[in-house]
Design an enzyme around this catalytic site. Structure first.
Site, PDB file in Angstrom:
ATOM      1  CG  HIS A  41      -1.502   1.361   1.537  1.00 51.60           C
ATOM      2  ND1 HIS A  41      -2.371   2.040   0.699  1.00 51.60           N
ATOM      3  CD2 HIS A  41      -1.278   2.182   2.601  1.00 51.60           C
ATOM      4  CE1 HIS A  41      -2.675   3.207   1.249  1.00 51.60           C
ATOM      5  NE2 HIS A  41      -2.016   3.332   2.399  1.00 51.60           N
ATOM      6  CG  HIS A  70       1.385   7.269   4.003  1.00 51.93           C
ATOM      7  ND1 HIS A  70       1.659   6.489   2.920  1.00 51.93           N
ATOM      8  CD2 HIS A  70       0.144   6.907   4.398  1.00 51.93           C
ATOM      9  CE1 HIS A  70       0.640   5.693   2.671  1.00 51.93           C
ATOM     10  NE2 HIS A  70      -0.305   5.911   3.555  1.00 51.93           N
ATOM     11  CD  GLU A  85      -2.605   6.878  12.583  1.00 45.21           C
ATOM     12  OE1 GLU A  85      -3.746   6.817  13.028  1.00 45.21           O
ATOM     13  OE2 GLU A  85      -1.878   7.879  12.661  1.00 45.21           O
ATOM     14  CG  ASP A  86      -1.220   1.818  10.361  1.00 44.28           C
ATOM     15  OD1 ASP A  86      -1.997   2.098  11.276  1.00 44.28           O
ATOM     16  OD2 ASP A  86      -1.463   2.033   9.160  1.00 44.28           O
ATOM     17  CG  ASP A 100      -3.403   7.097   2.519  1.00 43.69           C
ATOM     18  OD1 ASP A 100      -3.109   5.902   2.494  1.00 43.69           O
ATOM     19  OD2 ASP A 100      -4.137   7.609   3.394  1.00 43.69           O
ATOM     20  CG  ASP A 156     -19.382  15.821 -23.338  1.00 44.31           C
ATOM     21  OD1 ASP A 156     -20.453  15.189 -23.247  1.00 44.31           O
ATOM     22  OD2 ASP A 156     -18.954  16.560 -22.442  1.00 44.31           O
TER      23      ASP A 156
HETATM   24 MN    MN Z   1      -2.163   4.821   4.089  1.00 45.87          MN
END
Ligand code: MN
Length: 567
Positions: free
Chosen positions: A40, A64, A68-69, A130, A251
């Site tokens: 990811h 990123h 957090e993880d 993300d 269009d």
């Molecule tokens: Mn993420």
């Protein structure tokens, strides 16, 4: 360039060490789909790289989710990568889990995003990359969660991307959300449109050589000619406005011609119109008059071989790149000092542009010439968003304004009628004076009163030209000065239709049945064309009535397109 290639080129570079750090930190973690979690963050970094952002942003993209993880902390990142990357990772983590829970939370989330955005745009790029990857892999989540993420994407991230001029991203996010928001409509659309779509593509492929030859005869060599399918979600919205009749969507697939400079675009437009007759009222010059989000392009709809309507969009490579990547494209220009002048626009053209994306660029070019990229980045973070504020409507729409703007500017930015009728304002639920200076993240509610007229005092504090012009015009009207606009008393309908015997009779009887008097009918047919243009003046200036008639007239056999103006 792919992340792998970037690492191969600089095995000891920033991206390579961020890659190793993130891979190690996420090792053993799995996503809901069963894939390694690292996939990811790598995918998010690939997206950032595809927007051609710089290595600091890409490295922060790889990192990123680390704080957090995983067990890694901000301190670890600081020790390894220094302050700048730490700041970006921290920014993304803080935005962290925006939860969509009702209208109030939406406004709160927006406010958070806007504050982050005004602090450092790069945090938003990472957040958008993300989100894009999460949307592309949304099917791995349980259905209930899918819907929540889709709503949040549609209401918060897609509009933010649009605001930043990243139309391509904004459209992709909306398309990815659409099947989760409107599953039935999505299935219907897929069944209805796919054949039509194929047919249109084949048709455009067939006529492309004719166009190419005509352009080349005039020494115009397009950089590329390709086709762009209308976005799913916007196609659906358009169908709703066109009686769900797919044949009225000219269009569905548009032809896109890209050149290296603006002069060639205008020259090509002339050649296209010489080749195939243009449909009146469908020629749009978004180069001279860009859309508020900065979009630039020439649009026209022509009647091609076999009497088929073709929408053609003509623009430069630079405009195209901006259309796709918006503000992200500015990083590219700032870095790519060696690129040819063909991509740059002459200074006098820059002046004509509106929209903050373009102000930003003009401003960037100024810095580009003087202090260089580093300085630009620094001052962009500090200064540019100091001059710009982002306020929010109660419904959660973002209104961007120059710093120092007041509720009056805000009201006119929404709609001139709201500006005219403005009597007061609430900011974050507190009543404020109309000359109150708004700040980023303010939630602004305009109080209106019918038949209210602007006051001369407003000119002392109104900041935007939209507001000032409109106030002055309203004051002139009030004084009854010469040159005052008279209120319209009639409407002129313009109807483009396939010509046939009895057409005018059918059209006029629809109007007569609605008890509206016809004052005048003017018909024009082009020799050699099957299409007729009728201009019909009616004795009413009531917009509601006219719009109702238009709906009925659209059902008359042969009628292709109707527009109107009040006179
Ligand atoms: Mn993420």
């Amino acid at each position: 360039m792919s992340i792998k290639e970037l690492i191969r080129n600089h095995p000891d570079g920033l991206i390579a060490s961020a890659f190793r750090f993130a891979e190690k930190a996420h090792s053993g973690q799995k996503r809901k789909s069963g894939e390694p979690y690292f996939n990811h963050v790598l995918a998010a970094a690939e997206i950032l790289s595809s927007w051609r952002l710089d290595e600091t942003i890409i490295a922060a993209g790889l990192l990123h989710d680390v704080v957090e993880d995983t067990a890694a902390t901000l301190e670890d990142i600081k020790g390894e990568f220094g302050d700048e990357i730490t700041f970006l990772v921290d920014g993304v983590s803080k935005l962290g889990r925006l939860k969509h829970r009702g209208e109030e939370a939406k406004v709160e989330n927006l406010r958070k995003l806007i504050l982050a955005l005004s602090e450092d745009l790069r945090v938003i790029f990472i957040k958008l990359a993300d989100r894009l990857h999460n949307m592309r892999t949304l099917n791995a989540l349980p259905p209930q969660k899918q819907k929540r993420v889709a709503i949040e994407t549609d209401e918060i991230y897609a509009p933010i991307a649009y605001r930043l001029g990243m139309q391509h991203l904004s459209g992709e996010l909306q398309d990815l959300a659409f099947p989760h928001l409107c599953p039935k409509e999505d299935r219907w659309l897929r069944q209805t449109v796919s054949d039509k779509y194929e047919e249109r593509l084949r048709y455009l492929e067939r006529i492309k050589p004719t166009l190419k030859t005509a352009l080349e005869k005039h020494n115009l060599n397009p950089f590329s000619i390709d086709f762009r399918a209308k976005r799913w979600s916007s196609l659906y919205k358009k169908l709703l406005r066109y009686d769900m009749d797919i044949d009225k969507i000219y269009d569905l697939v548009a032809m896109r011609i890209i050149f290296l400079n603006t002069e060639e675009c205008y020259a090509a437009l002339g050649i296209v119109h010489h080749l195939w007759p243009p449909l009146p009222g469908r020629i749009k010059d978004f180069i001279a008059m860009p859309k508020p989000n900065g979009y630039r392009s020439l649009h026209t709809t022509v009647i091609g071989p076999g009497e088929k309507f073709i929408e053609i969009q003509i623009r430069t490579k630079e405009m195209h790149e901006e259309d796709e990547n918006g503000i992200a494209a500015h990083w590219l220009y700032a870095q790519d000092k060696t690129k040819s002048n063909a991509f740059r626009k002459p200074a006098h053209e820059l002046k004509k542009e509106v929209g903050w994306v373009h102000e930003l660029r003009a401003w960037q070019e100024y810095h580009d010439s003087k202090e260089g990229y580093e300085e630009f980045l620094k001052s962009m973070k500090i200064d540019f968003f100091k001059d710009r504020i982002f306020a929010i409507t109660p419904k959660g729409d973002v209104i961007d304004l120059p710093a120092g703007s007041t509720p009056v500017d805000f009201a006119y930015q929404i709609h001139s009628e709201i500006g005219d009728a403005c009597v007061g304002a609430k900011v974050n639920d507190n009543i404020v004076p109309l000359n109150y200076e708004l700040r980023s993240g303010d939630l602004v509610q305009i109080l209106t009163q019918k038949n209210k007229k602007p006051s001369e005092d407003w000119l002392k504090f109104a900041k935007t030209s939209i507001a000032r012009d409109r106030i002055k015009a309203a004051l002139r009207e009030k004084r009854g000065a010469i040159g005052q606009k008279k209120t319209p008393s009639k409407a002129e309908l313009k109807i483009v239709s396939e010509d046939r015997i009895g057409l005018i009779k059918d059209i006029s009887s629809v109007i007569a049945r609605s008890h509206i008097n016809i004052l005048n009918i003017r018909a024009t047919t082009n020799p050699g064309s099957r299409y007729a243009i009728d201009k019909i003046q009616c004795a009413t200036a009531d917009k509601n009535k006219i719009e109702k008639i238009i709906l009925k007239l659209k059902k008359v056999k042969g009628v292709k397109e109707i527009s109107y103006r009040l006179i």
